[in-house]
Write an enzyme that holds these catalytic residues in place. Structure first.
Site, PDB file in Angstrom:
ATOM      1  N   ARG A   1       0.827  -1.215   0.000  1.00  0.00           N
ATOM      2  CA  ARG A   1       0.000   0.000   0.000  1.00  0.00           C
ATOM      3  C   ARG A   1       0.862   1.266   0.000  1.00  0.00           C
ATOM      4  NH1 ARG A   1      -3.024  -3.742  -0.565  1.00  0.00           N
ATOM      5  NH2 ARG A   1      -5.154  -3.900   0.256  1.00  0.00           N
TER       6      ARG A   1
ATOM      7  N   SER B   1     -10.852  -0.951   3.168  1.00  0.00           N
ATOM      8  CA  SER B   1     -10.099  -1.112   4.419  1.00  0.00           C
ATOM      9  C   SER B   1      -9.736   0.262   4.944  1.00  0.00           C
ATOM     10  CB  SER B   1      -8.779  -1.855   4.177  1.00  0.00           C
ATOM     11  OG  SER B   1      -9.009  -3.122   3.668  1.00  0.00           O
TER      12      SER B   1
ATOM     13  N   GLU C   1      -5.209   3.538   6.365  1.00  0.00           N
ATOM     14  CA  GLU C   1      -4.791   3.342   4.980  1.00  0.00           C
ATOM     15  C   GLU C   1      -5.447   4.435   4.131  1.00  0.00           C
ATOM     16  OE1 GLU C   1      -6.640   1.549   1.748  1.00  0.00           O
ATOM     17  OE2 GLU C   1      -5.875  -0.408   2.355  1.00  0.00           O
TER      18      GLU C   1
END
Ligand code: EPU
Length: 336
Positions: free
Chosen positions: A163, A236, A331
């Protein structure tokens, strides 16, 4: 170019947070992109958004919001093993994945269903079900900001990690991604390292093919994740944390069922499980809660304010810290 003054951003962020920007600009083609540079849009406060599927607005945005809406999917080259596809940044991600499936090209199928645009995929190196965008990105094309000088960055130059990429670090807010070139395999290959995907295919006793793998991924996604068209969220909310082996051993003496796997940096834990174990599935504050089937996702059930989501996620971080001594971090991009 379409321009709207004091536009509401509610329908431009999948969290469905009500807020306004000074000016919303929608760039649909190269001419619009050229206009952005001619009008020196990037010399004032700006924010580039795709489908707004990974952001949380916490206030009105006092600047220009630029939404990329360019279109184009084209096979540009091929060699013995691979086909190269150029996709415009404004293409919907799953439309691109479906294009690869229709053309019998292998490598993108596990990533079907991830919300967002092609142009956003390199920024956080989107990933799911044993695959990451970095596995198929060949090069990323765009313009440096604010002057508009064009750039091409090859895969290795993008510094992809979990990520993460150069676009969240050295090049943060310093470029506009216009196109991504993907390299997809011509030969039949599947990535079935995600256990539930392998098991599901085996259970059904079917020989994998591209469509079947994509359909199975969608089934798994839909069984755990909310449909962003129906429920406000940004996928998420947290990244999965990595701890040292020593810390993991300490934790597993107290909690014997911790989901984990080894990565080069240490042991990766499942943030969703840690949050779940802190009891968050039973805690709703106003219109904010975690998603009942997946505690990694925070949901806006209606009219939550950005600030309420911030208070909620900070409480989650604190409780995970207190119970496990593990720091989890968002995130999702928080726009202050
Ligand atoms: N778990 C729980 N309780 C929960 C949620 C999860 O016990 O409330 C456990 C699950 O049972 C499972 C483990 O945690 O054993 C991991 O769950 P899952 O396989 O669903 O994956 P994840 O780590 O929660 C990551 C990505 C997802 C991606 C899936 C599948 C991150 C931050 N998230 O989730 O990505 O779809 O793997 O590969 O890495 C996204 O980035 O928006 C996203 C949805």
């Amino acid at each position: 170019m379409k321009q709207y003054d004091h536009a509401s951003l509610k329908k431009y962020n999948t969290f469905g947070i009500e807020c306004q920007c000074k000016n919303l600009l929608i760039a649909e083609n190269q001419q619009d992109i050229d206009t952005l540079f001619q009008e020196r849009v990037f010399e004032q406060p700006f924010l580039i958004i795709g489908e707004g599927s990974n952001i949380l607005f916490t206030n009105d945005f006092d600047g220009n919001v630029i939404k990329l809406a360019t279109k184009g999917l084209e096979i540009i080259n091929e060699d013995e093993d691979y086909v190269y596809v150029r996709a415009a940044g404004g293409e919907n991600w799953s439309d691109f994945v479906n294009f690869t499936i229709d053309n019998l090209l292998y490598g993108a199928e596990n990533l079907i269903g991830i919300p967002g645009l092609v142009g956003s995929c390199p920024v956080q190196n989107i990933g799911a079900y044993g695959t990451e965008a970095k596995d198929i990105i060949y090069q990323v094309e765009g313009h440096y900001l604010p002057n508009g000088e064009p750039f091409i960055l090859y895969n290795e130059e993008c510094h992809f990690a979990y990520r993460d990429s150069i676009f969240k670090n050295a090049l943060k807010e310093k470029c506009l991604i216009t196109d991504v070139v993907f390299r997809l395999a011509k030969r039949e290959t599947y990535r079935l390292s995600y256990q539930q995907l392998a098991d599901k295919l085996q259970e059904e006793g079917k020989t994998p093919n591209l469509k079947l793998v994509a359909e199975t991924v969608l089934e798994i996604r839909n069984s755990k994740l909310p449909d962003i068209k129906v429920v406000g969220c940004a996928g998420s909310f947290f990244k999965n944390p990595v701890v040292s082996l020593e810390k993991f051993n300490e934790l597993s003496s107290k909690f014997d069922d911790l989901v984990h796997h080894s990565v080069p940096e240490g042991i990766k834990l499942a943030a969703g499980q840690l949050i779940d174990k802190c009891g968050w599935k039973d805690i709703r504050r106003g219109d904010v809660s975690v998603y009942p089937k997946q505690a990694l996702v925070i949901v806006n059930w209606g009219n939550a304010k950005g600030k309420e989501v911030v208070d909620y996620y900070q409480e989650i971080i604190q409780s995970v810290q207190e119970k496990f001594g593990v720091t989890i971090e968002p995130e999702v991009r928080i726009i202050k």
